[in-house]
Scaffold this motif. Structure first.
Motif, PDB file in Angstrom:
ATOM      1  N   LEU A 170       0.807  -1.216   0.000  1.00 45.61           N
ATOM      2  CA  LEU A 170       0.000   0.000   0.000  1.00 45.61           C
ATOM      3  C   LEU A 170       0.844   1.272   0.000  1.00 45.61           C
ATOM      4  O   LEU A 170       0.311   2.365  -0.179  1.00 45.61           O
ATOM      5  N   ARG A 171       2.145   1.157   0.203  1.00 42.43           N
ATOM      6  CA  ARG A 171       2.976   2.347   0.401  1.00 42.43           C
ATOM      7  C   ARG A 171       3.073   3.269  -0.806  1.00 42.43           C
ATOM      8  O   ARG A 171       3.267   4.472  -0.631  1.00 42.43           O
ATOM      9  N   PRO A 172       2.929   2.790  -2.041  1.00 42.03           N
ATOM     10  CA  PRO A 172       2.892   3.750  -3.149  1.00 42.03           C
ATOM     11  C   PRO A 172       1.674   4.672  -3.121  1.00 42.03           C
ATOM     12  O   PRO A 172       1.663   5.705  -3.783  1.00 42.03           O
ATOM     13  N   TYR A 173       0.662   4.301  -2.340  1.00 40.27           N
ATOM     14  CA  TYR A 173      -0.594   5.047  -2.331  1.00 40.27           C
ATOM     15  C   TYR A 173      -0.856   5.772  -1.017  1.00 40.27           C
ATOM     16  O   TYR A 173      -1.515   6.811  -0.987  1.00 40.27           O
ATOM     17  N   VAL A 174      -0.359   5.229   0.085  1.00 45.29           N
ATOM     18  CA  VAL A 174      -0.692   5.722   1.425  1.00 45.29           C
ATOM     19  C   VAL A 174       0.525   6.368   2.069  1.00 45.29           C
ATOM     20  O   VAL A 174       1.602   5.764   2.132  1.00 45.29           O
ATOM     21  N   GLY A 179      -8.367  -3.178  -3.381  1.00 41.18           N
ATOM     22  CA  GLY A 179      -7.586  -3.552  -4.558  1.00 41.18           C
ATOM     23  C   GLY A 179      -7.299  -2.416  -5.511  1.00 41.18           C
ATOM     24  O   GLY A 179      -7.895  -2.351  -6.582  1.00 41.18           O
ATOM     25  N   PRO A 180      -6.379  -1.479  -5.197  1.00 37.30           N
ATOM     26  CA  PRO A 180      -6.109  -0.362  -6.119  1.00 37.30           C
ATOM     27  C   PRO A 180      -5.609  -0.838  -7.471  1.00 37.30           C
ATOM     28  O   PRO A 180      -4.865  -1.814  -7.565  1.00 37.30           O
ATOM     29  N   ASP A 181      -6.040  -0.163  -8.521  1.00 37.30           N
ATOM     30  CA  ASP A 181      -5.545  -0.425  -9.875  1.00 37.30           C
ATOM     31  C   ASP A 181      -4.211   0.259 -10.095  1.00 37.30           C
ATOM     32  O   ASP A 181      -3.950   1.322  -9.508  1.00 37.30           O
ATOM     33  N   GLY A 221      -2.544  12.122  -5.056  1.00 40.43           N
ATOM     34  CA  GLY A 221      -2.685  11.228  -6.199  1.00 40.43           C
ATOM     35  C   GLY A 221      -2.920   9.782  -5.820  1.00 40.43           C
ATOM     36  O   GLY A 221      -3.349   8.972  -6.644  1.00 40.43           O
ATOM     37  N   GLY A 222      -2.648   9.414  -4.564  1.00 42.63           N
ATOM     38  CA  GLY A 222      -2.700   8.015  -4.159  1.00 42.63           C
ATOM     39  C   GLY A 222      -4.096   7.445  -4.022  1.00 42.63           C
ATOM     40  O   GLY A 222      -4.261   6.216  -4.010  1.00 42.63           O
ATOM     41  N   PHE A 223      -5.102   8.300  -3.912  1.00 39.60           N
ATOM     42  CA  PHE A 223      -6.469   7.791  -3.776  1.00 39.60           C
ATOM     43  C   PHE A 223      -7.079   7.444  -5.127  1.00 39.60           C
ATOM     44  O   PHE A 223      -7.999   6.628  -5.215  1.00 39.60           O
ATOM     45  N   ARG A 224      -6.555   8.056  -6.201  1.00 40.89           N
ATOM     46  CA  ARG A 224      -7.141   7.856  -7.528  1.00 40.89           C
ATOM     47  C   ARG A 224      -7.207   6.372  -7.933  1.00 40.89           C
ATOM     48  O   ARG A 224      -8.224   5.926  -8.478  1.00 40.89           O
ATOM     49  N   PRO A 225      -6.161   5.552  -7.705  1.00 37.90           N
ATOM     50  CA  PRO A 225      -6.249   4.150  -8.125  1.00 37.90           C
ATOM     51  C   PRO A 225      -7.366   3.365  -7.432  1.00 37.90           C
ATOM     52  O   PRO A 225      -7.860   2.381  -7.976  1.00 37.90           O
ATOM     53  N   PHE A 226      -7.766   3.776  -6.229  1.00 38.48           N
ATOM     54  CA  PHE A 226      -8.876   3.115  -5.550  1.00 38.48           C
ATOM     55  C   PHE A 226     -10.209   3.507  -6.199  1.00 38.48           C
ATOM     56  O   PHE A 226     -11.133   2.698  -6.268  1.00 38.48           O
ATOM     57  N   LEU A 227     -10.291   4.752  -6.672  1.00 38.04           N
ATOM     58  CA  LEU A 227     -11.505   5.193  -7.364  1.00 38.04           C
ATOM     59  C   LEU A 227     -11.669   4.480  -8.693  1.00 38.04           C
ATOM     60  O   LEU A 227     -12.748   3.981  -9.030  1.00 38.04           O
ATOM     61  N   THR A 228     -10.601   4.436  -9.488  1.00 36.19           N
ATOM     62  CA  THR A 228     -10.703   3.830 -10.814  1.00 36.19           C
ATOM     63  C   THR A 228     -11.003   2.336 -10.713  1.00 36.19           C
ATOM     64  O   THR A 228     -11.691   1.786 -11.572  1.00 36.19           O
ATOM     65  N   ARG A 229     -10.498   1.702  -9.671  1.00 34.37           N
ATOM     66  CA  ARG A 229     -10.782   0.279  -9.467  1.00 34.37           C
ATOM     67  C   ARG A 229     -12.284   0.027  -9.330  1.00 34.37           C
ATOM     68  O   ARG A 229     -12.796  -1.012  -9.741  1.00 34.37           O
TER      69      ARG A 229
END
Length: 299
Positions: free
Chosen positions: A54-58, A183-185, A124-132
């Motif tokens: 998760l560290r690339p996002y959080v 599950g982030p994209d 920017g780290g929350f965006r991959p959770f949205l797109t997923r």
């Protein structure tokens, strides 16, 4: 594994911290916290690292528990970050919300007893959770606070699972499990926005969007589109917010600070512009803030 020994460290208080994806303890600065010393004397505040994937996002988890005899007003100048906040106030039911990037000073009165387990995402780290989950851009959340179920409908009993354990490590493991379950994209655009925002934060020499665009070999407009979609605010806003964070931290730690010199170091054309931005963001002029932080009555 969430319970792997040595995988993460807790942190109380302030200091300097590691780089963007360092495997050790979270960063230790107090940037964004108004009168951090007073906060730490009233509540138990910790930062904890998340699971490695998760560290690339959080950025980090932030945990607060309190038992107060009288109400306390906590104030924060928000980072350009989305926060996921699990909370329980007094004997009330557990809840959770997604807080988009806050544009102004955030204030909350804490009283009685309570517990908060928060996730601060990287810009920017929350965006991959949205797109997923087929959601829109991060900008749609900016300046708003939404029940977590409105963003992630399958939240279930996650607020109870996160907040109930008496052991802090167990709460951190539940945060890990919840986020990993989302599950982030992979999102190259979001990763690029995260890196650029980190560069702005750590390089005082970047004081204008044009500098950042020129260094990337792209247009200002393309940076604006990238930040709007992935961070939720403009690159100019990010630059100004991080500079105010620096001013806030220095004001708290250096009562006799030279504001004209600091204004120049932070890229302001003169002291008046720094004073104007600081006052608009914090609600007090810098010199008045120093007095209040030192325990003096406002003049």
């Amino acid at each position: 594994m969430p319970g792997e020994s040595g995988r993460r460290d807790g942190q109380e208080g302030a200091g300097t911290g590691p780089g963007p994806y360092a495997p050790g303890a979270p960063r230790r600065d107090t940037q964004g916290i108004v009168d951090a010393g007073e906060l730490f004397s009233r509540v138990r505040f910790r930062r904890r690292a998340c699971a490695g994937p998760l560290r690339p996002y959080v950025e980090h988890y932030w945990l607060i528990d309190w038992e107060l005899e009288e109400p306390y007003l906590s104030q924060v100048v928000p980072h350009p970050s989305v926060n996921l906040v699990f909370h329980r106030y007094g004997d009330g039911p557990p809840g959770a919300e997604v807080a988009g990037v806050g544009l102004g000073l955030f204030s909350i009165t804490l009283e009685g007893t309570g517990r908060v387990c928060g996730v601060q995402f990287r810009p920017g780290g929350f965006r991959p959770f949205l797109t997923r989950h087929g959601r829109g851009t991060v900008a749609e959340l900016t300046g708003r606070r939404e029940p977590v179920a409105a963003v992630f409908p399958d939240v279930g009993d996650a607020p109870h699972r996160v907040l109930a354990p008496a052991a802090e490590d167990a709460r951190v493991e539940e945060l890990d499990a919840f986020l990993l379950g989302l599950g982030p994209d992979e999102d190259p655009a979001a990763a690029r926005a995260t890196e650029l925002a980190h560069r702005v934060r750590t390089d005082r020499g970047i004081t204008r969007v044009e500098q950042l665009a020129r260094g990337e070999g792209v247009s200002v407009r393309s940076l604006q589109r990238l930040f709007a979609a992935c961070v939720g605010v403009s690159p100019k806003w990010v630059i100004l917010r991080y500079r105010i964070h620096e001013a806030l931290e220095q004001a708290a730690g250096t009562p006799d600070i030279d504001w004209a010199r600091l204004a120049g170091e932070l890229g302001y054309s003169d002291q008046a512009h720094l004073v104007r931005d600081f006052t608009a963001t914090v609600g007090l002029p810098p010199t008045e803030y120093v007095r209040v932080a030192a325990g003096a009555a406002p003049g």
